[in-house]
Design a protein around this motif. Sequence first.
Motif, mmCIF file in Angstrom:
data_model
loop_
_atom_site.group_PDB
_atom_site.id
_atom_site.type_symbol
_atom_site.label_atom_id
_atom_site.label_comp_id
_atom_site.label_asym_id
_atom_site.label_seq_id
_atom_site.Cartn_x
_atom_site.Cartn_y
_atom_site.Cartn_z
ATOM 1 N N ARG A 297 -28.941 -15.585 -33.755
ATOM 2 C CA ARG A 297 -28.190 -16.721 -34.116
ATOM 3 C C ARG A 297 -26.961 -17.032 -33.111
ATOM 4 N NH1 ARG A 297 -26.597 -16.362 -40.617
ATOM 5 N NH2 ARG A 297 -25.324 -14.860 -40.083
ATOM 6 N N THR A 300 -26.529 -22.719 -34.059
ATOM 7 C CA THR A 300 -27.154 -23.280 -35.656
ATOM 8 C C THR A 300 -27.539 -24.784 -35.526
ATOM 9 O OG1 THR A 300 -25.214 -22.273 -36.571
ATOM 10 C CG2 THR A 300 -26.264 -23.941 -38.035
ATOM 11 N N ASP A 402 -23.605 -24.323 -27.699
ATOM 12 C CA ASP A 402 -24.181 -25.053 -28.841
ATOM 13 C C ASP A 402 -24.963 -26.328 -28.478
ATOM 14 O OD1 ASP A 402 -22.642 -23.248 -30.291
ATOM 15 O OD2 ASP A 402 -20.998 -24.684 -31.035
ATOM 16 N N TYR A 490 -30.110 -19.946 -41.428
ATOM 17 C CA TYR A 490 -29.038 -20.857 -41.469
ATOM 18 C C TYR A 490 -28.290 -21.618 -42.671
ATOM 19 C CZ TYR A 490 -30.018 -20.315 -36.550
ATOM 20 O OH TYR A 490 -30.485 -19.951 -35.380
ATOM 21 N N ARG A 493 -24.571 -21.110 -43.173
ATOM 22 C CA ARG A 493 -23.723 -21.740 -42.116
ATOM 23 C C ARG A 493 -23.562 -23.096 -42.591
ATOM 24 N NH1 ARG A 493 -24.407 -19.239 -36.149
ATOM 25 N NH2 ARG A 493 -23.723 -17.093 -36.661
ATOM 26 N N LEU A 494 -24.946 -23.827 -42.753
ATOM 27 C CA LEU A 494 -24.876 -25.096 -42.687
ATOM 28 C C LEU A 494 -24.147 -25.781 -44.297
ATOM 29 C CD1 LEU A 494 -28.803 -25.796 -41.813
ATOM 30 C CD2 LEU A 494 -26.527 -26.444 -40.658
#
Length: 542
Positions: A297, A300, A402, A490, A493-494
């Motif tokens: 990870r 994202t 990112d 994910y 996180r999303l």
Amino acid sequence: MVAESAQRIGHLVLVLPDGGRVPVEDHMTIGRGEDTTVRIEDPTVSRRHARIALTPGGAVIEDAGSRFGVLVDGRPLTGPRRLEPGAEIRLGNAVLHVEPASWSGEPPEAPGPNPNETVVVPIGATRDGLRAAAPPADGSIRPRLRSGWALKRIADDSHDARHVLRDLRTNAFVRIDDEDAQLLRLLDGRRKIAELLADATTLLGAAGAGRLARLIAGLGDRGMLDGVAATPKMEAEPGLVRRVFTPREWTYEWIGDLFERAYASWGRLWFSPLAVTGLILLSLAGLVTFSYLIGARYGTPLVVAHRLLLGGLVFIAGRFLLVALHETAHGVTLAHYGRRTQRAGLRLVMIFPYAFVDTSEAYFEPRAHRIAVSAAGPLSDFSCGAAFAIACALAPKGNVRDVLFQLAFAAYVGAFFNANPFLDRDGYQILSDWLGQPRLRERARAQLSVRLSGRASDGEGSSLLGRYGIAGLVWSLIGVGFVVVLSLRYYDRLSALAPHGLVVAGFIGFFVLLLLPVAIALGVPLLRRARFGAAEVNRVIR
């Protein structure tokens, strides 16, 4: 008189620098000008460089007032000179060769064109590459190919004979098989319909007459027969949904020149064996690295600086950039094989713009070259994705990492989509050429429909087509597995950055896009069987 002299001297063709073959005609002009019979794009060739005439003693060539002169077999022309098979003609830096024609226009026993040979009949030519034919005095119908076409045999062996027929007026392509190419030779304007049917039956047996009728009808619809206008396409006024989903297209002729200049300046460096091997190894290393990034990870999807909107914009911008590189790879590869991109530009589907390059010119290349042109795009995606993934793994935690993750993610989404053999994309073209199976997708889907309907397989279906259908399903299921992994890794996180419903809708959208080809392939025959039963399905398939 010209026809009689042509019969006595035999047919000759000019082999052009690009491999094209042009029948020698009376009053033929060669040069760089648009009004010449044979146009050669070379700055050392004059606008009207040489001319050829047919005389009772044979075909003769003479200088038409060129700047650099004409050399025949190394000797400059000082007057008309007879052309013989095997002669070499040099116009500036362009070299042409004279050979006997491959097609004689005779019935079945006459040999067809050699493998990978291009037969070109320029617009306005009088013999259409076969034999002179005067208008019939009895008013009978004698179908004849109109001038302005090129035929390329793209088979790599005698068991895989396919051809591409191009209309030089519209640049439209028609892919035909070896049997239709044999029938095409009969359309020289010398035979009545009854004679054509008899010769077609001699060539192909009982199926010859039907195939000939379909070939003549198809050529007539496209306006490729003398005296027959193309059939206008009458389409109903499109509805709102169709107008929204119909792509809008803008093409730019200068893009072909851009690809040729790019290949000449830096593109050729990427086609050495060392460079190609390096790109393949980089792509493999990138897949391993990106799998590690997802497992650890490192980033994202669609998130940059903890902002979903910003990450989405970076992803979309990255896709635009990667699509441009993808299409550039196709265009430069075409230039590598001496082919010019005829159409390229932008398309708009709804509100989504993307670049495109028409690679139809690759149809005129051998199988290995066609595969290379198709593979150039996905290799560009995988190579860019690998470069971004490795850079992301080496970058410190922060916004730069990112951004690199989004670019790698965008590259692999595009690579997976374009390499899917179940869609009409690069992966399908590669597989179809590699297996030597024309219309592979249509035939595989038909065979799959037969099996799902409960009907026994016939001779048309093969284990190869069945394996292709299964391979397409497996590829799609791998894509579904990829989305499942992403959702498990994910989702939390999303969900922290966007509403729950929006996140779920996004994953569902991915599932629909990946499973839609599978749903169509499986759903249609299963639905027919459920509604009408196996007997009705068999009738529809037949």
